[in-house]
Write a protein that holds these residues in place. Structure first.
Motif, PDB file in Angstrom:
ATOM      1  N   ASN A 110       0.992  -1.515   0.258  1.00 16.56           N
ATOM      2  CA  ASN A 110      -0.003   0.123   0.517  1.00 16.56           C
ATOM      3  C   ASN A 110       0.627   1.276   0.364  1.00 16.56           C
ATOM      4  OD1 ASN A 110       0.596  -0.509   2.341  1.00 16.56           O
ATOM      5  ND2 ASN A 110      -0.654   1.470   3.199  1.00 16.56           N
ATOM      6  N   LYS A 111       1.958   0.951   1.125  1.00 16.46           N
ATOM      7  CA  LYS A 111       2.742   2.788   0.686  1.00 16.46           C
ATOM      8  C   LYS A 111       2.932   3.021  -0.420  1.00 16.46           C
ATOM      9  CE  LYS A 111       3.350   1.590   5.748  1.00 16.46           C
ATOM     10  NZ  LYS A 111       3.393   1.218   6.528  1.00 16.46           N
ATOM     11  N   ASN A 112       3.481   2.392  -1.497  1.00 17.45           N
ATOM     12  CA  ASN A 112       3.764   1.827  -2.507  1.00 17.45           C
ATOM     13  C   ASN A 112       2.705   2.989  -3.450  1.00 17.45           C
ATOM     14  OD1 ASN A 112       6.333   1.353  -1.762  1.00 17.45           O
ATOM     15  ND2 ASN A 112       5.616  -0.191  -1.697  1.00 17.45           N
ATOM     16  N   ILE A 113       1.357   2.696  -3.527  1.00 16.87           N
ATOM     17  CA  ILE A 113       0.537   3.527  -4.148  1.00 16.87           C
ATOM     18  C   ILE A 113       1.195   5.548  -4.356  1.00 16.87           C
ATOM     19  CG2 ILE A 113      -1.649   3.861  -5.324  1.00 16.87           C
ATOM     20  CD1 ILE A 113      -2.442   0.801  -4.479  1.00 16.87           C
ATOM     21  N   ASN A 114       0.950   6.046  -5.263  1.00 19.84           N
ATOM     22  CA  ASN A 114       0.930   7.219  -5.879  1.00 19.84           C
ATOM     23  C   ASN A 114      -0.254   7.744  -6.387  1.00 19.84           C
ATOM     24  OD1 ASN A 114       3.489   5.864  -5.550  1.00 19.84           O
ATOM     25  ND2 ASN A 114       4.775   7.719  -6.669  1.00 19.84           N
ATOM     26  N   SER A 115      -0.607   6.811  -7.385  1.00 17.63           N
ATOM     27  CA  SER A 115      -1.708   7.787  -7.343  1.00 17.63           C
ATOM     28  C   SER A 115      -2.971   6.664  -8.444  1.00 17.63           C
ATOM     29  CB  SER A 115      -1.005   8.272  -9.018  1.00 17.63           C
ATOM     30  OG  SER A 115      -2.021   9.263  -9.438  1.00 17.63           O
ATOM     31  N   VAL A 116      -4.110   7.404  -8.434  1.00  8.56           N
ATOM     32  CA  VAL A 116      -5.310   6.265  -8.503  1.00  8.56           C
ATOM     33  C   VAL A 116      -6.227   7.061  -9.419  1.00  8.56           C
ATOM     34  CG1 VAL A 116      -7.569   4.784  -7.831  1.00  8.56           C
ATOM     35  CG2 VAL A 116      -5.492   4.888  -6.497  1.00  8.56           C
ATOM     36  N   TYR A 117      -6.038   6.437 -10.866  1.00  6.48           N
ATOM     37  CA  TYR A 117      -7.795   7.447 -11.709  1.00  6.48           C
ATOM     38  C   TYR A 117      -8.730   5.799 -12.035  1.00  6.48           C
ATOM     39  CZ  TYR A 117      -8.739   9.461 -15.961  1.00  6.48           C
ATOM     40  OH  TYR A 117      -9.589  10.572 -17.382  1.00  6.48           O
ATOM     41  N   PHE A 118      -9.645   7.263 -11.958  1.00  7.49           N
ATOM     42  CA  PHE A 118     -10.788   5.943 -11.834  1.00  7.49           C
ATOM     43  C   PHE A 118     -11.350   6.666 -13.265  1.00  7.49           C
ATOM     44  CE2 PHE A 118     -10.728   6.346  -7.540  1.00  7.49           C
ATOM     45  CZ  PHE A 118     -10.724   4.121  -6.837  1.00  7.49           C
ATOM     46  N   ASP A 119     -12.189   5.752 -13.958  1.00  7.53           N
ATOM     47  CA  ASP A 119     -12.700   6.147 -15.502  1.00  7.53           C
ATOM     48  C   ASP A 119     -13.833   4.948 -15.339  1.00  7.53           C
ATOM     49  OD1 ASP A 119     -12.824   7.075 -17.989  1.00  7.53           O
ATOM     50  OD2 ASP A 119     -11.503   5.772 -18.674  1.00  7.53           O
ATOM     51  N   CYS A 123     -10.210   1.121 -13.181  1.00  7.71           N
ATOM     52  CA  CYS A 123      -8.849   1.952 -12.279  1.00  7.71           C
ATOM     53  C   CYS A 123      -7.771   1.383 -12.647  1.00  7.71           C
ATOM     54  CB  CYS A 123      -9.006   1.304 -10.986  1.00  7.71           C
ATOM     55  SG  CYS A 123      -8.414   1.534  -9.257  1.00  7.71           S
ATOM     56  N   TYR A 124      -7.049   2.886 -12.796  1.00  3.05           N
ATOM     57  CA  TYR A 124      -5.617   2.794 -13.078  1.00  3.05           C
ATOM     58  C   TYR A 124      -4.905   2.615 -12.148  1.00  3.05           C
ATOM     59  CZ  TYR A 124      -7.551   3.076 -17.442  1.00  3.05           C
ATOM     60  OH  TYR A 124      -8.522   2.794 -18.983  1.00  3.05           O
ATOM     61  N   ILE A 125      -3.972   2.320 -11.071  1.00  2.19           N
ATOM     62  CA  ILE A 125      -3.112   2.950  -9.762  1.00  2.19           C
ATOM     63  C   ILE A 125      -1.851   2.633 -10.934  1.00  2.19           C
ATOM     64  CG2 ILE A 125      -2.466   1.823  -7.809  1.00  2.19           C
ATOM     65  CD1 ILE A 125      -5.166   0.626  -7.641  1.00  2.19           C
ATOM     66  N   SER A 126      -0.871   3.914  -9.921  1.00  4.83           N
ATOM     67  CA  SER A 126       0.690   3.950 -10.326  1.00  4.83           C
ATOM     68  C   SER A 126       1.337   3.917  -8.776  1.00  4.83           C
ATOM     69  CB  SER A 126       0.448   5.203 -10.900  1.00  4.83           C
ATOM     70  OG  SER A 126       2.095   5.720 -11.316  1.00  4.83           O
ATOM     71  N   GLY A 127       2.677   3.277  -8.964  1.00  9.67           N
ATOM     72  CA  GLY A 127       3.079   3.386  -7.644  1.00  9.67           C
ATOM     73  C   GLY A 127       4.338   3.028  -7.983  1.00  9.67           C
ATOM     74  N   PHE A 128       5.456   2.135  -6.931  1.00  8.69           N
ATOM     75  CA  PHE A 128       6.701   2.036  -7.072  1.00  8.69           C
ATOM     76  C   PHE A 128       6.903   1.122  -5.529  1.00  8.69           C
ATOM     77  CE2 PHE A 128      11.473   3.281  -6.854  1.00  8.69           C
ATOM     78  CZ  PHE A 128      11.720   2.954  -8.795  1.00  8.69           C
ATOM     79  N   LEU A 129       8.347   0.090  -6.536  1.00 10.31           N
ATOM     80  CA  LEU A 129       8.110  -1.178  -5.083  1.00 10.31           C
ATOM     81  C   LEU A 129       9.622  -1.122  -5.980  1.00 10.31           C
ATOM     82  CD1 LEU A 129       7.377  -2.645  -2.870  1.00 10.31           C
ATOM     83  CD2 LEU A 129       7.086  -4.132  -4.273  1.00 10.31           C
ATOM     84  N   LYS A 130      10.559  -1.751  -6.412  1.00 10.23           N
ATOM     85  CA  LYS A 130      11.472  -2.085  -6.584  1.00 10.23           C
ATOM     86  C   LYS A 130      11.603  -0.949  -8.359  1.00 10.23           C
ATOM     87  CE  LYS A 130      13.861  -6.057  -4.267  1.00 10.23           C
ATOM     88  NZ  LYS A 130      13.716  -6.918  -4.104  1.00 10.23           N
ATOM     89  N   ASP A 131      10.728  -1.215  -8.658  1.00  9.32           N
ATOM     90  CA  ASP A 131      10.219  -1.108 -10.414  1.00  9.32           C
ATOM     91  C   ASP A 131       8.890   0.230 -10.340  1.00  9.32           C
ATOM     92  OD1 ASP A 131      12.803  -1.529 -11.583  1.00  9.32           O
ATOM     93  OD2 ASP A 131      11.844  -3.566 -11.255  1.00  9.32           O
ATOM     94  N   GLY A 132       8.940   0.979 -11.266  1.00  5.24           N
ATOM     95  CA  GLY A 132       7.591   0.997 -11.182  1.00  5.24           C
ATOM     96  C   GLY A 132       6.539   0.612 -11.958  1.00  5.24           C
TER      97      GLY A 132
END
Length: 189
Positions: A110-119, A123-132
């Motif tokens: 959870n702490k790696n989710i940067n952005s959420v876009y609902f359409d 649902c589009y989710i962007s984040g980062f762990l070791k890679d984006g």
């Protein structure tokens, strides 16, 4: 010249209010609680129109909601992205009466989710762990499902939809090859 105003006040008892979300005809009051390392959220729903402000119902579920960008109403259903105690995320789909909840588990911590876009139902989710990563979920009320992900070199804080198959995502590139792990701005299409 004085005018009388008839106030109709409806109230509820609940936890600490974290934020509110307003849709066209409804007001949602979000109360996140942490009880002995167990996170849960209670959402209170009010219906609003020109002549009436009415308490509808409340619903509680595991996880907390960080802000109003993690909430969206579509086709009468409220969809929320919540962080749960087991470091997983869930997207909950709440029906219009707040009597039934459906959900789908979201990949990665959870702490790696940067952005959420609902359409719509997506649902589009962007984040980062070791890679984006950039993941897509179908939030059809009766059958939500994971559609796929793409690996990115950066984490993105903003997602903007240009067309059905094109997005602009804006964020930071994380570089491990520098002394202070410096970041540089990046825009991708």
């Amino acid at each position: 010249n004085k005018t009388e105003v008839d106030l109709n006040i409806d109230c509820f008892e609940g936890g600490e209010i974290n934020f509110i979300y307003l849709s066209e005809n409804d007001l949602y009051v979000i109360c996140n609680d942490d009880m002995i390392d167990r996170y849960f959220t209670t959402i209170h729903k009010f219906n609003i129109n020109r002549s009436e402000f009415k308490y509808i119902n409340k619903i509680s579920f595991d996880g907390i909601i960080y802000n109003d960008k993690f909430i969206h109403k579509y086709d009468g259903n409220l969809r929320v992205l919540a962080t749960c105690e087991n470091s997983k995320n869930k997207v909950y789909i709440l029906d219009r009466d707040f009597t039934y909840v459906n959900f789908i588990d979201v990949i990665l911590d959870n702490k790696n989710i940067n952005s959420v876009y609902f359409d719509g139902e997506l649902c589009y989710i962007s984040g980062f762990l070791k890679d984006g990563y950039f993941s897509i979920y179908n939030l059809n009320y009766s059958n939500p499902n994971y559609m796929g992900s793409i690996k990115l070199t950066s984490s993105f804080n903003y997602i903007y939809k240009l067309s059905d198959d094109k997005f602009v995502v804006v964020g930071n590139e994380h570089r491990a090859d520098t002394y202070k792990n410096m970041q540089s701005d990046k825009v991708s299409e």
